[in-house]
Write a protein that holds these residues in place. Sequence first.
Motif, PDB file in Angstrom:
ATOM      1  N   TYR A   1      34.573  -5.450 -35.535  1.00 37.34           N
ATOM      2  CA  TYR A   1      34.943  -6.781 -35.998  1.00 37.34           C
ATOM      3  C   TYR A   1      36.418  -7.013 -36.276  1.00 37.34           C
ATOM      4  O   TYR A   1      36.844  -8.153 -36.425  1.00 37.34           O
ATOM      5  CB  TYR A   1      34.150  -7.129 -37.259  1.00 37.34           C
TER       6      TYR A   1
ATOM      7  N   THR B   1      30.048  -5.735 -43.168  1.00 35.78           N
ATOM      8  CA  THR B   1      29.019  -6.424 -42.385  1.00 35.78           C
ATOM      9  C   THR B   1      27.752  -5.569 -42.303  1.00 35.78           C
ATOM     10  O   THR B   1      27.828  -4.379 -42.022  1.00 35.78           O
ATOM     11  CB  THR B   1      29.508  -6.673 -40.940  1.00 35.78           C
TER      12      THR B   1
ATOM     13  N   ASN C   1      32.198  -0.882 -38.220  1.00 35.72           N
ATOM     14  CA  ASN C   1      32.473  -2.311 -38.407  1.00 35.72           C
ATOM     15  C   ASN C   1      33.939  -2.628 -38.112  1.00 35.72           C
ATOM     16  O   ASN C   1      34.249  -3.653 -37.503  1.00 35.72           O
ATOM     17  CB  ASN C   1      32.149  -2.737 -39.840  1.00 35.72           C
TER      18      ASN C   1
ATOM     19  N   SER D   1      35.096  -8.476 -46.064  1.00 42.10           N
ATOM     20  CA  SER D   1      33.717  -8.865 -45.775  1.00 42.10           C
ATOM     21  C   SER D   1      33.307  -8.420 -44.373  1.00 42.10           C
ATOM     22  O   SER D   1      32.159  -8.027 -44.160  1.00 42.10           O
ATOM     23  CB  SER D   1      33.516 -10.374 -46.001  1.00 42.10           C
ATOM     24  N   LEU D   2      34.247  -8.416 -43.435  1.00 43.77           N
ATOM     25  CA  LEU D   2      33.919  -7.899 -42.096  1.00 43.77           C
ATOM     26  C   LEU D   2      33.597  -6.407 -42.159  1.00 43.77           C
ATOM     27  O   LEU D   2      32.693  -5.920 -41.485  1.00 43.77           O
ATOM     28  CB  LEU D   2      35.080  -8.147 -41.124  1.00 43.77           C
TER      29      LEU D   2
END
Lengths: 144, 144
Positions: free
Chosen positions: A139, B115, A135, B111-112
Amino acid sequence: MEKRFTRYASIIDRQSKSYYDRALKEYKIGCGQQFFLLWIYESPGVPLTVLSEQGRFDKGTTTKAVQKLKQLGYIRSEQDEKDKRMQKLFVEEKAIPVVEKIYAVREKINSLLSTGFTKEEEALAGIILKKMSENAGTYLTENK
Amino acid sequence: MEKRFTRYASIIDRQSKSYYDRALKEYKIGCGQQFFLLWIYESPGVPLTVLSEQGRFDKGTTTKAVQKLKQLGYIRSEQDEKDKRMQKLFVEEKAIPVVEKIYAVREKINSLLSTGFTKEEEALAGIILKKMSENAGTYLTENK
DNA sequence: ATAATATAGTTGGGTATGCAACGAATTTTG
DNA sequence: CAAAATTCGTTGCATACCCAACTATATTAT
């Protein structure tokens, strides 16, 4: 619940680096080379770009780590015949004891990090961290 | 199973730092100050030693981060009356927007990073990472 | 085929960080 | 109480790292 993933990752990373530095001092390398040396050992002929991608390191970082390993005589590079921009990297005999040492240190660090974990927790930790690092690569980067 | 906790932690840490750097550029600070500014904000009067312990940072690292925050006018320090070696740190008004921004960025990054995680995985990730970072502080350091 | 783009790797510059040595203030010891 | 040891914080030095600009080679488009 308050999430503080980055704080924990930062602590784990810094303490591990410090441990690597102490453990590898006798071989004249620091924490910054271990990843690259083992990867080259496991993938003879690997080019610099692949190393950068696999560790999600900047190209400049990879170049400098590789240069240091070369200076120490632990690896050598060969220019690819087809694509003359590409350097294929190989581990030298001299580096074998270092490679073994790094494997041992890695093992030690990873087992110390999971002290007190059940087998399930340990497996889960691996899965979760892997996912999280993926991630991060997907991201948190600017491009892509 | 092959454990690679440090590799994952390293990637998560480096990508997060890079994200912080980009997000905080407009306030003239980098990833290296966010932890300290928030901690001082949450614990007015905190001395440098406590900051170092909480983040498991070297004293020199903490000193330099604090100096930068001071230069920017985001914090101020007061000498403790009883123990004149000690500097008590406080956040200045000017830093409030920065503090809010850092909270938002932290939230975003965390929060990323999670994910695609279920609520359970996310909670578990927090617990495991916390435990692992505590192990790092306990078992990977030279002294203690 | 030539020009425009993309890719491999290097280099320079800046930040974050740990470590070791230090100075100043405080606490402990004999 | 004086000497020794500890603690708070700073500073200098070294490494790891990212980013941006660059060179050289290769690929794609016109």
